[in-house]
Scaffold this motif. Structure first.
Motif, PDB file in Angstrom:
ATOM      1  N   THR A   1     -26.770  16.425  93.642  1.00 29.19           N
ATOM      2  CA  THR A   1     -27.414  17.541  94.335  1.00 29.19           C
ATOM      3  C   THR A   1     -27.474  17.289  95.843  1.00 29.19           C
ATOM      4  OG1 THR A   1     -28.728  18.055  92.381  1.00 29.19           O
ATOM      5  CG2 THR A   1     -29.543  18.911  94.476  1.00 29.19           C
ATOM      6  N   ALA A   2     -27.653  16.028  96.229  1.00 29.79           N
ATOM      7  CA  ALA A   2     -27.707  15.657  97.650  1.00 29.79           C
ATOM      8  C   ALA A   2     -26.324  15.609  98.290  1.00 29.79           C
ATOM      9  CB  ALA A   2     -28.403  14.312  97.805  1.00 29.79           C
ATOM     10  N   GLY A   3     -25.272  15.796  97.490  1.00 27.40           N
ATOM     11  CA  GLY A   3     -23.921  15.820  98.031  1.00 27.40           C
ATOM     12  C   GLY A   3     -23.309  14.457  98.283  1.00 27.40           C
ATOM     13  N   LEU A   4     -23.822  13.415  97.613  1.00 28.76           N
ATOM     14  CA  LEU A   4     -23.324  12.060  97.824  1.00 28.76           C
ATOM     15  C   LEU A   4     -22.230  11.664  96.843  1.00 28.76           C
ATOM     16  CD1 LEU A   4     -26.770  10.334  98.390  1.00 28.76           C
ATOM     17  CD2 LEU A   4     -25.098  10.992 100.140  1.00 28.76           C
ATOM     18  N   ILE A   5     -22.309  12.216  95.635  1.00 28.45           N
ATOM     19  CA  ILE A   5     -21.359  11.878  94.566  1.00 28.45           C
ATOM     20  C   ILE A   5     -20.973  13.149  93.821  1.00 28.45           C
ATOM     21  CG2 ILE A   5     -22.306   9.546  94.222  1.00 28.45           C
ATOM     22  CD1 ILE A   5     -23.626  10.773  91.605  1.00 28.45           C
ATOM     23  N   SER A   6     -19.907  13.006  93.033  1.00 25.10           N
ATOM     24  CA  SER A   6     -19.590  14.066  92.077  1.00 25.10           C
ATOM     25  C   SER A   6     -19.492  13.428  90.694  1.00 25.10           C
ATOM     26  CB  SER A   6     -18.289  14.779  92.450  1.00 25.10           C
ATOM     27  OG  SER A   6     -17.201  13.886  92.397  1.00 25.10           O
ATOM     28  N   ARG A   7     -19.854  14.215  89.702  1.00 20.48           N
ATOM     29  CA  ARG A   7     -19.814  13.769  88.307  1.00 20.48           C
ATOM     30  C   ARG A   7     -18.842  14.667  87.564  1.00 20.48           C
ATOM     31  NH1 ARG A   7     -24.806  14.101  85.335  1.00 20.48           N
ATOM     32  NH2 ARG A   7     -24.855  16.192  86.105  1.00 20.48           N
ATOM     33  N   THR A   8     -17.856  14.058  86.907  1.00 20.26           N
ATOM     34  CA  THR A   8     -16.895  14.834  86.122  1.00 20.26           C
ATOM     35  C   THR A   8     -16.656  14.141  84.783  1.00 20.26           C
ATOM     36  OG1 THR A   8     -15.052  13.684  87.205  1.00 20.26           O
ATOM     37  CG2 THR A   8     -15.666  15.820  88.103  1.00 20.26           C
ATOM     38  N   ARG A   9     -16.428  14.940  83.765  1.00 21.01           N
ATOM     39  CA  ARG A   9     -16.115  14.393  82.440  1.00 21.01           C
ATOM     40  C   ARG A   9     -14.699  13.828  82.458  1.00 21.01           C
ATOM     41  NH1 ARG A   9     -20.435  13.913  79.224  1.00 21.01           N
ATOM     42  NH2 ARG A   9     -21.895  15.574  79.598  1.00 21.01           N
ATOM     43  N   ALA A  10     -14.517  12.686  81.819  1.00 18.55           N
ATOM     44  CA  ALA A  10     -13.195  12.065  81.727  1.00 18.55           C
ATOM     45  C   ALA A  10     -12.310  12.925  80.822  1.00 18.55           C
ATOM     46  CB  ALA A  10     -13.308  10.656  81.173  1.00 18.55           C
ATOM     47  N   ALA A  11     -11.077  13.141  81.237  1.00 13.81           N
ATOM     48  CA  ALA A  11     -10.136  13.946  80.446  1.00 13.81           C
ATOM     49  C   ALA A  11      -9.818  13.261  79.120  1.00 13.81           C
ATOM     50  CB  ALA A  11      -8.859  14.175  81.237  1.00 13.81           C
TER      51      ALA A  11
END
Length: 150
Positions: free
Chosen positions: A83-93
């Motif tokens: 939310t603070a724009g420091l990281i992104s979270r994505t599901r592994a393909a």
């Protein structure tokens, strides 16, 4: 009037290794609490960022293993960091159960400011470099032994 006296058979607080470690951790945290607002990070967020500055694009499990934290503790922390724009979270393909954490440009930019902060922490210890290196190595060794026997 009865006065309280120390009992000879009671453990003494100042003789306890656990208290020396605990109170030292509190003192170190106090140093970081003064410095981390420059980065806009909490201490826990700072630890996560250090893991990612070493190796970007790792799983939540990888971060948890490095920091000795479980995913239930990490997930809310990582959501706030996203939310603070420091990281992104994505599901592994390859496995949707795994979440990959990567630095954003903003998160990566903090790396240089964090490097500058290390000198201030070093000064706060009032120790020589070789003394700190030896102390850290002994603590890591103690942590390993405690983890094995805990």
């Amino acid at each position: 009037m009865k006065t309280k006296t120390a009992k000879a058979d009671a453990p003494r607080l100042d003789d306890q290794l656990c208290f020396a470690l605990y109170s030292t951790s509190l003192a170190m945290s106090k140093v970081y609490r003064k410095l981390l607002p420059k980065l806009g990070l909490t201490y826990s967020q700072y630890l996560v960022m250090m893991v990612l500055w070493e190796q970007d694009g790792v799983t939540v499990t990888d971060i948890g293993d490095r920091l000795f934290l479980d995913s239930a503790t990490l997930t809310p922390l990582l959501k706030r960091m996203e939310t603070a724009g420091l990281i992104s979270r994505t599901r592994a393909a390859s496995d949707e159960r795994q979440v990959i954490i990567t630095l954003t440009k903003n998160g990566d930019t903090l790396r240089q400011k964090a490097m500058e902060m290390h000198g201030e922490v070093f000064c706060a210890t009032e120790c020589e470099l070789d003394e700190l290196i030896e102390m850290k190595e002994k603590l890591v060794n103690l942590r390993s032994k405690l983890a094995k026997n805990g």
